[in-house]
Design an enzyme around this catalytic site. Structure first.
Site, PDB file in Angstrom:
ATOM      1  N   ASP A  40    -124.144 -61.880  45.004  1.00 39.45           N
ATOM      2  CA  ASP A  40    -124.975 -60.690  44.829  1.00 39.45           C
ATOM      3  C   ASP A  40    -125.600 -60.763  43.446  1.00 39.45           C
ATOM      4  O   ASP A  40    -125.081 -61.420  42.551  1.00 39.45           O
ATOM      5  CB  ASP A  40    -124.133 -59.403  44.894  1.00 39.45           C
ATOM      6  CG  ASP A  40    -123.514 -59.191  46.262  1.00 39.45           C
ATOM      7  OD1 ASP A  40    -124.223 -59.358  47.249  1.00 39.45           O
ATOM      8  OD2 ASP A  40    -122.319 -58.854  46.315  1.00 39.45           O
ATOM      9  N   ALA A  57    -118.932 -56.442  56.069  1.00 38.39           N
ATOM     10  CA  ALA A  57    -118.628 -57.333  54.959  1.00 38.39           C
ATOM     11  C   ALA A  57    -119.784 -58.294  54.703  1.00 38.39           C
ATOM     12  O   ALA A  57    -120.403 -58.806  55.638  1.00 38.39           O
ATOM     13  CB  ALA A  57    -117.355 -58.119  55.258  1.00 38.39           C
ATOM     14  N   THR A 113    -119.500 -60.662  51.511  1.00 30.98           N
ATOM     15  CA  THR A 113    -118.730 -61.797  51.009  1.00 30.98           C
ATOM     16  C   THR A 113    -117.235 -61.521  51.021  1.00 30.98           C
ATOM     17  O   THR A 113    -116.457 -62.313  50.502  1.00 30.98           O
ATOM     18  CB  THR A 113    -119.174 -62.141  49.569  1.00 30.98           C
ATOM     19  OG1 THR A 113    -118.970 -60.995  48.739  1.00 30.98           O
ATOM     20  CG2 THR A 113    -120.642 -62.526  49.527  1.00 30.98           C
ATOM     21  N   LYS A 127    -115.597 -58.648  41.243  1.00 33.39           N
ATOM     22  CA  LYS A 127    -117.039 -58.897  41.181  1.00 33.39           C
ATOM     23  C   LYS A 127    -117.566 -58.592  39.785  1.00 33.39           C
ATOM     24  O   LYS A 127    -118.402 -59.325  39.248  1.00 33.39           O
ATOM     25  CB  LYS A 127    -117.761 -58.046  42.224  1.00 33.39           C
ATOM     26  CG  LYS A 127    -119.256 -58.279  42.284  1.00 33.39           C
ATOM     27  CD  LYS A 127    -119.905 -57.426  43.361  1.00 33.39           C
ATOM     28  CE  LYS A 127    -119.504 -57.868  44.744  1.00 33.39           C
ATOM     29  NZ  LYS A 127    -120.191 -57.093  45.806  1.00 33.39           N
ATOM     30  N   SER A 133    -129.903 -52.077  46.790  1.00 39.00           N
ATOM     31  CA  SER A 133    -129.287 -51.945  48.109  1.00 39.00           C
ATOM     32  C   SER A 133    -128.496 -50.642  48.215  1.00 39.00           C
ATOM     33  O   SER A 133    -128.676 -49.851  49.152  1.00 39.00           O
ATOM     34  CB  SER A 133    -128.365 -53.138  48.365  1.00 39.00           C
ATOM     35  OG  SER A 133    -127.558 -52.944  49.502  1.00 39.00           O
TER      36      SER A 133
END
Length: 505
Positions: A267, A207, A209, A299, A275
């Site tokens: 992010d 993990a 966040t 997100k 990534s």
């Protein structure tokens, strides 16, 4: 010519600084005075043919550290691996070559491939401080990283690590961009796809966040810290694996950047894409499914943002030779019942075991994703990917494949239960109209997840349910009473965590 003694004996501080090499010195130490070192100075510590660049912390009072000794954090100690009585030299390192590129990015300049290469080299050589890395991450946040820059960063990150070679075998992979608590589809998808005979060497991160990453959840049930040889053995035997990528050096600079992103708690699209896709390319994948949950507290919050992310993903995928399929999913509410490593593992097992009470939303999402992956394969496309996925799950073949993967990775364990529980109930009556993904995730993290594998939340109500006053909404699981009370206090103070539309006469 007078020689200056810049050496000190080494001791082990026994302090975990989370992958950041740190050295501790007294302020009256002769090396501190001679070299002009001050707190947070970057120092090169050399012992024989080994060296590390560390950040200095200065001891101003107390006598736990002798004057002629420097203490090393756990990370610095593991790099130098000193013997008793060893003395190391301490000097100012050469300025990192990439600092000028980071500064240019901070001021809004576009970077070229060689500049990203220099930054990633300095990241891996530990030549950049956490402040440098935070500046770089922040300068690339939002829309500050163009698509050509994202392609360059992705290539730099992949080139800096190992790329697995599977010969002519077609390799499949999937990834979720995150932001949706409980959306633990990966173990189910891998089991279905591997049961279909397709190769899917799934590596996942812990993990960043969220209350749990795939590696955190899988680790509750089986070992995930596989080296490259073990990963290859598992995949060749079972067609799939679910491993933590941190042991594999597939995109090692990403792990360093994640360490900085975690406390910053954000992010950026460019770094997210670099990534994800650098790791997909490094694992040898050619056909990749990306799940993008979209919702007001996910997100990715809007269809417009999702389209921009899809454009960036596809552009980078094309540039580095990946065939991508983007799957937009509903991100309006948490998935399943469990949030936190062990609680999510229980949901995964319930779906694989076809339990009567298994969360239907998690099952449906996993079938959608597994079906989309099977549709990328010529040998399974004609049969209809989702229908084939459902047959593999309903027949028990996916469960059998999951257990075989667990055994190959080191053995299966049933998820446990946390020591302490507390139920949060509704203070209003009406219809449960919404759940805030971010606040739900925050509550689970305050309860101890993912650090405490058994901690988190178990949802007891779903969006759309009719709610009476006093009805349980969710149950907090924690390993300590302090964390339990901390999470409960936060949850009870958050009026927007669960939105209940009250009845109107």
């Amino acid at each position: 010519m007078i020689e200056i003694d810049n050496t000190l004996s080494l001791s082990r501080a026994g302090i975990d600084t989370y992958r950041q090499p740190v050295v501790f010195m007294r302020e009256d130490c002769h090396v501190c005075r001679a070299e002009g070192f001050a707190a947070l100075t970057r120092i090169e510590v050399t012992l024989g043919d080994r060296s590390v660049i560390a950040t200095l912390n200065v001891l101003t009072e107390g006598d736990w550290l002798p004057e002629d000794t420097a203490a090393l954090s756990e990370e610095a100690w593991s790099v130098l691996n000193p013997e008793p009585g060893d003395r190391a030299s301490f000097t100012h390192p050469e300025p990192p070559a990439s600092v000028s590129a980071i500064r240019a990015k901070v001021y809004g300049d576009a970077l070229e491939q060689d500049q990203f290469d220099a930054i990633i080299r300095d990241v891996l050589d530990r030549r950049l401080s956490d402040l440098d890395l935070a500046a770089f991450i922040t300068a690339c946040a939002g829309d500050r990283l163009s698509i050509p820059e994202t392609i360059a960063l992705t290539r730099s990150m992949q080139a800096a690590g190992t790329t697995l070679d599977w010969g002519s075998t077609a390799i499949y992979d999937k990834h979720c961009v995150g932001g949706l608590p409980g959306n633990r589809t990966t173990p189910i998808v891998v089991s279905i796809v591997a049961a279909a005979g397709l190769m899917i060497p799934k590596t996942s991160s812990r993990a960043i966040t969220s209350p749990a990453g795939t590696a955190d959840t899988m680790e509750v049930m089986a070992p995930v810290s596989l080296d490259a040889a073990t990963l290859r053995r598992v995949v060749e035997a079972e067609c799939g694996c679910i491993a933590w990528g941190g042991n594999l050096a597939l995109s090692p600079a990403d792990d360093v950047l994640i360490r900085i992103e975690r406390p910053l708690d954000f992010d950026s699209d460019g770094q997210l894409v670099a990534s994800v896709l650098s790791k997909k390319a490094a694992v040898g994948a050619k056909r990749v499914l990306i799940d993008v949950p979209v919702g007001p507290t996910a997100k990715v919050r809007s269809a417009e943002t999702a389209r921009a992310l899809e454009q960036r993903l596809c552009a980078v995928g094309d540039a580095i030779g990946l065939t991508l399929s983007i799957h937009q999913s509903d991100g309006t509410a948490p998935v399943g019942r469990g949030i936190g490593p062990a609680l999510e593992a229980q949901d995964v097992l319930a779906v694989l075991r076809r339990d009567e009470g298994a969360p239907a939303d998690l099952r449906d999402r996993a079938l959608d994703l597994a079906g989309a992956l099977l549709d990328l394969a010529p040998e399974t496309r004609e049969a209809g990917g989702r229908a084939a996925a459902a047959r593999l799950l309903d027949s028990g073949r996916a469960e059998a494949k999951f257990m075989a993967i667990c055994e190959a990775q080191g053995g299966f364990s049933e998820p446990g239960e946390a020591r302490y529980h507390a139920v949060v109930t509704s203070r209003a009556a009406g219809r449960l109209a919404a759940m805030d993904n971010r606040r739900i995730a925050r509550t689970a993290k305050l309860a101890g997840a993912p650090r405490q594998k058994l901690a988190g939340l178990r949802l007891l109500a779903r969006v759309g349910d009719r709610i009476d006053i006093g009805r349980p909404l969710f149950e907090i699981h924690a390993e300590t009473l302090g964390e339990l009370e901390y999470a409960r206090s936060y949850a009870e103070a958050q009026c927007g965590l669960c939105t209940i539309e009250e009845d109107r006469e």
